[in-house]
Design a protein around this motif. Sequence first.
Motif, PDB file in Angstrom:
ATOM      1  N   ASP A  70      35.650   0.682  66.427  1.00 43.78           N
ATOM      2  CA  ASP A  70      36.014   2.097  66.534  1.00 43.78           C
ATOM      3  C   ASP A  70      35.862   2.806  65.191  1.00 43.78           C
ATOM      4  OD1 ASP A  70      36.615   1.334  69.087  1.00 43.78           O
ATOM      5  OD2 ASP A  70      38.756   1.787  68.976  1.00 43.78           O
ATOM      6  N   LEU A 107      36.780   4.904  73.649  1.00 45.88           N
ATOM      7  CA  LEU A 107      36.483   6.301  73.315  1.00 45.88           C
ATOM      8  C   LEU A 107      37.717   7.200  73.254  1.00 45.88           C
ATOM      9  CD1 LEU A 107      34.370   8.473  72.664  1.00 45.88           C
ATOM     10  CD2 LEU A 107      34.034   8.776  75.138  1.00 45.88           C
ATOM     11  N   PRO A 108      38.667   7.085  74.190  1.00 43.42           N
ATOM     12  CA  PRO A 108      39.834   7.974  74.134  1.00 43.42           C
ATOM     13  C   PRO A 108      40.644   7.847  72.845  1.00 43.42           C
ATOM     14  CG  PRO A 108      39.687   6.927  76.285  1.00 43.42           C
ATOM     15  CD  PRO A 108      38.694   6.236  75.407  1.00 43.42           C
ATOM     16  N   ASN A 109      40.497   6.729  72.126  1.00 43.04           N
ATOM     17  CA  ASN A 109      41.304   6.479  70.931  1.00 43.04           C
ATOM     18  C   ASN A 109      40.599   6.837  69.627  1.00 43.04           C
ATOM     19  OD1 ASN A 109      43.303   5.262  72.631  1.00 43.04           O
ATOM     20  ND2 ASN A 109      42.072   3.387  72.659  1.00 43.04           N
ATOM     21  N   ASP A 111      38.793   9.661  67.106  1.00 40.83           N
ATOM     22  CA  ASP A 111      38.688  11.088  66.779  1.00 40.83           C
ATOM     23  C   ASP A 111      37.231  11.427  66.486  1.00 40.83           C
ATOM     24  OD1 ASP A 111      38.939  13.686  65.971  1.00 40.83           O
ATOM     25  OD2 ASP A 111      40.088  13.266  64.150  1.00 40.83           O
ATOM     26  N   LEU A 112      36.604  12.152  67.397  1.00 45.82           N
ATOM     27  CA  LEU A 112      35.197  12.531  67.244  1.00 45.82           C
ATOM     28  C   LEU A 112      35.021  14.047  67.242  1.00 45.82           C
ATOM     29  CD1 LEU A 112      33.448   9.956  69.619  1.00 45.82           C
ATOM     30  CD2 LEU A 112      33.710   9.820  67.126  1.00 45.82           C
ATOM     31  N   ASP A 113      36.077  14.781  67.049  1.00 42.72           N
ATOM     32  CA  ASP A 113      36.000  16.238  67.112  1.00 42.72           C
ATOM     33  C   ASP A 113      34.998  16.769  66.091  1.00 42.72           C
ATOM     34  OD1 ASP A 113      36.894  18.728  68.192  1.00 42.72           O
ATOM     35  OD2 ASP A 113      37.981  19.080  66.328  1.00 42.72           O
ATOM     36  N   PHE A 143      31.708  12.516  75.906  1.00 38.05           N
ATOM     37  CA  PHE A 143      31.638  12.858  74.479  1.00 38.05           C
ATOM     38  C   PHE A 143      31.884  14.345  74.254  1.00 38.05           C
ATOM     39  CE2 PHE A 143      30.061   8.618  74.019  1.00 38.05           C
ATOM     40  CZ  PHE A 143      30.304   8.271  72.702  1.00 38.05           C
ATOM     41  N   GLU A 145      33.974  16.048  76.045  1.00 37.20           N
ATOM     42  CA  GLU A 145      35.434  16.129  76.172  1.00 37.20           C
ATOM     43  C   GLU A 145      36.137  15.761  74.871  1.00 37.20           C
ATOM     44  OE1 GLU A 145      36.788  13.753  79.417  1.00 37.20           O
ATOM     45  OE2 GLU A 145      35.782  14.966  80.957  1.00 37.20           O
ATOM     46  N   LYS A 146      35.502  14.927  74.064  1.00 33.48           N
ATOM     47  CA  LYS A 146      36.067  14.521  72.781  1.00 33.48           C
ATOM     48  C   LYS A 146      35.766  15.524  71.667  1.00 33.48           C
ATOM     49  CE  LYS A 146      37.931  11.328  71.775  1.00 33.48           C
ATOM     50  NZ  LYS A 146      39.385  11.074  71.663  1.00 33.48           N
ATOM     51  N   CYS A 148      32.661  16.695  70.779  1.00 34.28           N
ATOM     52  CA  CYS A 148      31.357  16.523  70.132  1.00 34.28           C
ATOM     53  C   CYS A 148      30.412  17.685  70.488  1.00 34.28           C
ATOM     54  CB  CYS A 148      30.711  15.213  70.576  1.00 34.28           C
ATOM     55  SG  CYS A 148      31.650  13.745  70.109  1.00 34.28           S
TER      56      CYS A 148
END
Length: 203
Positions: A70, A107-109, A111-113, A143, A145-146, A148
Motif C-alpha cells: 500500500d 484500495l479503501p485504506n 489515500d490517493l486523493d 479510483f 471514488e478515491k 484520483c
Amino acid sequence: MIKPILSLALLAVSADAFAFVKQGQTMRGGPLFSVGVYYSTSTGNTETVAGYIAAAAGDLEITDIGDATDDEIAGHEALIIGAPTWHTGADEQRSGTSWDDWLYDNLPNIDLDGKKVAIFGVGDQESYTDNFCDAAGELYDLFKEKGCTVFGMTSVDGYNHQDSKAIYDGKFCGLMCDEDNQYDMSEERAGAWVEQLKGEGFM
C-alpha cells in the motif's frame, strides 16, 4: 591524471542516476517524477500490454498488483493500472485476478486523493462482444471514488464490440487492447497512448 579521474567519477554518477531513473521515474523536463505501472493477469496478455506501455514510457518497471504494498502505491505521483476481464457481466470483481480482492481490501485504506491515474484494459471483443474490457471500467469507478484524476481517455473507433462498461461519455476510460484478435496493434496503440498521456500532462 586529475581530469580522467574526474571524468570517470562523473560517468559513474551518471550511470547510477540513469539506473535510478529507470525504476519508475521519468525526468519530465526537470525533477524526477514517480510513475508506477501495475497490472494483474491470468494468461499473460495484460502483462504483455503493460510491458509495451512501460517501454514506451521509458523502461518503467511493471508490477503485479498482488505483489505491491500500500505504501508503494501511495508513494507514486502517478499510476498506470491495467486489468483483463474474465467475470463478464459482473458488477464487481470483474478481472478474475489479484485486482478483485485488492480493489475492495486494500484500495479503501490508501489515500490517493489528487493522484493521477491512467487505465488500460485487455479483452476479447469477438468472443465477449457485450463485455469488452469491463474490468477497466471497474478500475475507473473505484479510483475516481478515491479522488484520483483519470487521464488518457480514447476513442471507441477501430474495435468490433457491442458494449463495454469501460465507456464513459462515448469514450473508453483509457487504452483498450485485444491480444486475441488485434495483437498486432497493441504495441503501436500503447506507444500512441503514452504520447497522448505526455501531451495531457500526465507525465
